[in-house]
Design an enzyme around this catalytic site. Structure first.
Site, short mmCIF file in Angstrom:
data_model
loop_
_atom_site.label_atom_id
_atom_site.label_comp_id
_atom_site.label_asym_id
_atom_site.label_seq_id
_atom_site.Cartn_x
_atom_site.Cartn_y
_atom_site.Cartn_z
N SER A 175 0.83 -1.18 0.00
CA SER A 175 0.00 0.00 0.00
C SER A 175 0.88 1.26 0.00
O SER A 175 1.77 1.36 -0.84
CB SER A 175 -0.94 -0.08 1.20
OG SER A 175 -1.94 0.88 1.11
N HIS A 227 -6.86 -5.72 -1.29
CA HIS A 227 -5.75 -4.80 -1.08
C HIS A 227 -4.71 -5.51 -0.21
O HIS A 227 -5.02 -5.93 0.91
CB HIS A 227 -6.28 -3.55 -0.37
CG HIS A 227 -5.26 -2.47 -0.21
ND1 HIS A 227 -4.65 -1.87 -1.28
CD2 HIS A 227 -4.76 -1.87 0.90
CE1 HIS A 227 -3.80 -0.93 -0.82
NE2 HIS A 227 -3.86 -0.92 0.49
N ASP A 273 -8.18 -3.52 -7.26
CA ASP A 273 -7.88 -2.90 -5.96
C ASP A 273 -8.58 -1.54 -5.84
O ASP A 273 -8.52 -0.73 -6.76
CB ASP A 273 -6.36 -2.74 -5.84
CG ASP A 273 -5.89 -2.33 -4.46
OD1 ASP A 273 -6.49 -1.42 -3.86
OD2 ASP A 273 -4.91 -2.92 -3.98
#
Length: 533
Positions: free
Chosen positions: A241, A495, A466
């Site tokens: 991320s 994710h 995502d």
């Protein structure tokens, strides 16, 4: 929104779209202001020198590893320690802060050991200290890698135990119900703007000394000091991320210090995207993934009884939202709290069953399930301090990293337009980021992420759908990092892909980390298993 697992008030990041021409035009326009860029370069040179000084000091000092403090929740044989870094790399001998780090040794033989694998889970604002627990809890997908590597986690600057920052009293931060993020009137917008401005002021009042230095480049410099303190000549890094942007900036600033790097669920590193546009791109992607969840709920109507079509499930969501707006459920759960809980469904497939179950129970007459899921726990002071701190760091890094629009008209126009077609998250995300419009410290220019001398092949992993970091981000980083390889998980949208069971991906991540092997070309893998109700 943030780039990691949502807490009560979650967050995320991403984007799509390629602005090559815009970059070229900006470059051409910027050329005459050579003095300004020379000044910025001079600052970067000073910071680069400061980082080298701090790394040399850390290499000498090492890390004094001890059993972790009892209240950190890290069982033996995980050990904890501290690494000292300058608050301001332009002044390496000025004020210092301490960063909390932890590790667990490799599980294989001394001959199998390949050094440390350092992890960042994203945010900005998330702690990496739980990473070594993947070994103590025997997480199956990490068994092979842990034979070769010490697993090392840390709290980035401002986070958790590492000179934590704060913007508001934590109990006040979690208090519910909050205003409905979707405004009904200009008065609602004015009220939200006031809250955002006060939040920015609170950050400055409570954490003003840290704010100018809460940037991704400084965190990347910190990471290089941690590398040196670990006694590692080169860094092995896993970033998820926001951790992908962290890694991309590290790879740009210290290309010759990278040994292996895996980035998973990629923030678009384009300067045009960091950070205002990235948030707008997220709003679009969240809506698409919310639809995927509703399709799944509809397909499993036998379990959830919420309707057999997406439209029927959406109608139930809107009914719950409208009811909570009129009269907060249990006195505490309004639309804002509902979004805080339900946005975990577009984030993570692992939340599909729990979110659908809560909605199902509500329509079967159990309102307590909604309260238990979505209301803050005012007695959990430690958890509330962590939530507030995570949000403070998220805001500080994103607001300080880059220039943000200061014109309310622009925010209003962009979010009004997006909300029409992508209503699930748009306004909630806008208010979360609005403190950046009145940010009290100088906003920086993002690093131009690119391939430098010595950067090895980087492994990029991304699911196609995502929500928090849309697919275009992975494509953009892949273009910028020459020799990188992209693994796409098709027909999937969770994710954080590397922690899921998908042999097509797990085997390639292992092969890369264990032997440096990358496929000859990019790879498309099928999806991991869909959740079962």
């Amino acid at each position: 929104m943030k780039h990691h697992r949502p807490t009560r008030r979650a967050t995320a990041f991403g984007s799509a779209g390629v602005l090559v021409t815009a970059t070229l035009i900006a470059g051409a326009v910027a050329a005459p202001t050579a003095n300004a860029s020379a000044g910025a370069r001079h600052g970067q040179d000073r910071e680069a020198r400061g980082a080298a000084i701090a790394a040399a000091r850390a290499e000498k000092a090492g890390i004094d590893w001890q059993d972790c403090p009892a209240d950190w929740g890290l069982e033996k044989p995980i050990q904890c320690g501290w690494v000292t870094v300058p608050l301001d790399y332009a002044k390496p001998n000025g004020k210092q802060i301490k960063l909390a780090v932890d590790r667990i040794g490799n599980t294989g033989t001394p001959a199998e050991r390949q050094g440390a694998l350092v992890y960042n889970p994203g945010g900005p604002g998330a702690s990496g200290l739980r990473f070594p627990r993947r070994v103590t809890t025997k997480a199956p997908v990490w068994v092979n890698t842990s034979k070769a590597y010490d697993f090392v986690g840390f709290d980035p600057r401002g986070v958790g135990h590492s000179a934590p920052i704060s913007c508001i009293d934590p109990q006040e931060f979690v208090k519910a119900p909050k205003m409905d993020p979707v405004p009904d009137s200009e008065a609602d917008k004015r009220a939200q703007r006031k809250l955002a401005r006060e939040y920015a002021e609170g950050c400055y009042e409570r954490s003003g000394e840290m704010l100018p230095h809460m940037t991704t480049p400084n965190s990347a410099r910190d990471l290089d000091v941690i590398r040196a303190a670990l006694g590692e000549k080169k860094l092995n890094f896993l970033g998820v991320s926001y951790g992908t942007y962290f890694g991309a900036v590290y790879g740009t600033l210290f290309p010759g210090h990278v040994r292996r790097m895996v980035v998973d669920s990629v923030v678009n590193p384009s300067r045009e995207k960091i950070w205002y546009e990235a948030n707008l791109d997220q709003d679009v992607a969240f809506e698409k993934r919310w639809n995927d969840w509703q399709d799944w709920v509809a397909a499993n109507d036998a379990a959830f009884h919420l309707g057999t079509t997406r439209a029927e499930v959406q109608a139930k969501w809107l009914e719950l939202r409208a009811t909570a707006k009129k009269s907060p459920i249990g006195g505490v759960v309004g639309p804002a709290e509902l979004i805080g809980f339900f946005q975990s469904a577009p984030y993570y497939d692992s939340a599909w069953v729990s979110t659908a179950t809560v909605l199902s129970k509500y329509f079967a007459g159990d309102t307590q399930a909604v309260v238990d899921a979505a209301a803050p726990d005012m007695t959990d002071t430690a958890g509330n301090i962590a939530s507030e701190n995570g949000n403070a760091v998220y805001t500080a890094v994103e607001c300080t990293d880059a220039k943000w629009p200061t014109s309310w008209q622009k925010w209003d126009r962009d979010n009004t337009r997006l909300h029409k077609d992508y209503p699930f998250l748009t306004w909630a995300n806008a208010w979360m980021n609005l403190p950046c419009a009145t940010w009290p410290v100088k906003q920086q220019t993002p690093v131009d992420v690119k391939t430098g001398k010595g950067l090895p092949g980087v492994l990029i992993v991304q699911s196609e759908r995502d929500a928090a970091t849309p697919y275009g981000g992975a494509v953009e980083l892949h273009k910028r990092f020459k020799g990188s390889r992209l693994i796409t998980e098709k027909d999937a949208g969770s994710h954080g892909v590397t922690s899921l069971v998908n042999p097509c991906i797990n085997e390639r991540v292992d092969a890369y980390l264990l032997s440096g092997k990358l496929d000859a070309a990019d790879v498309t893998c099928g999806p991991h298993a869909t959740p079962k109700p």
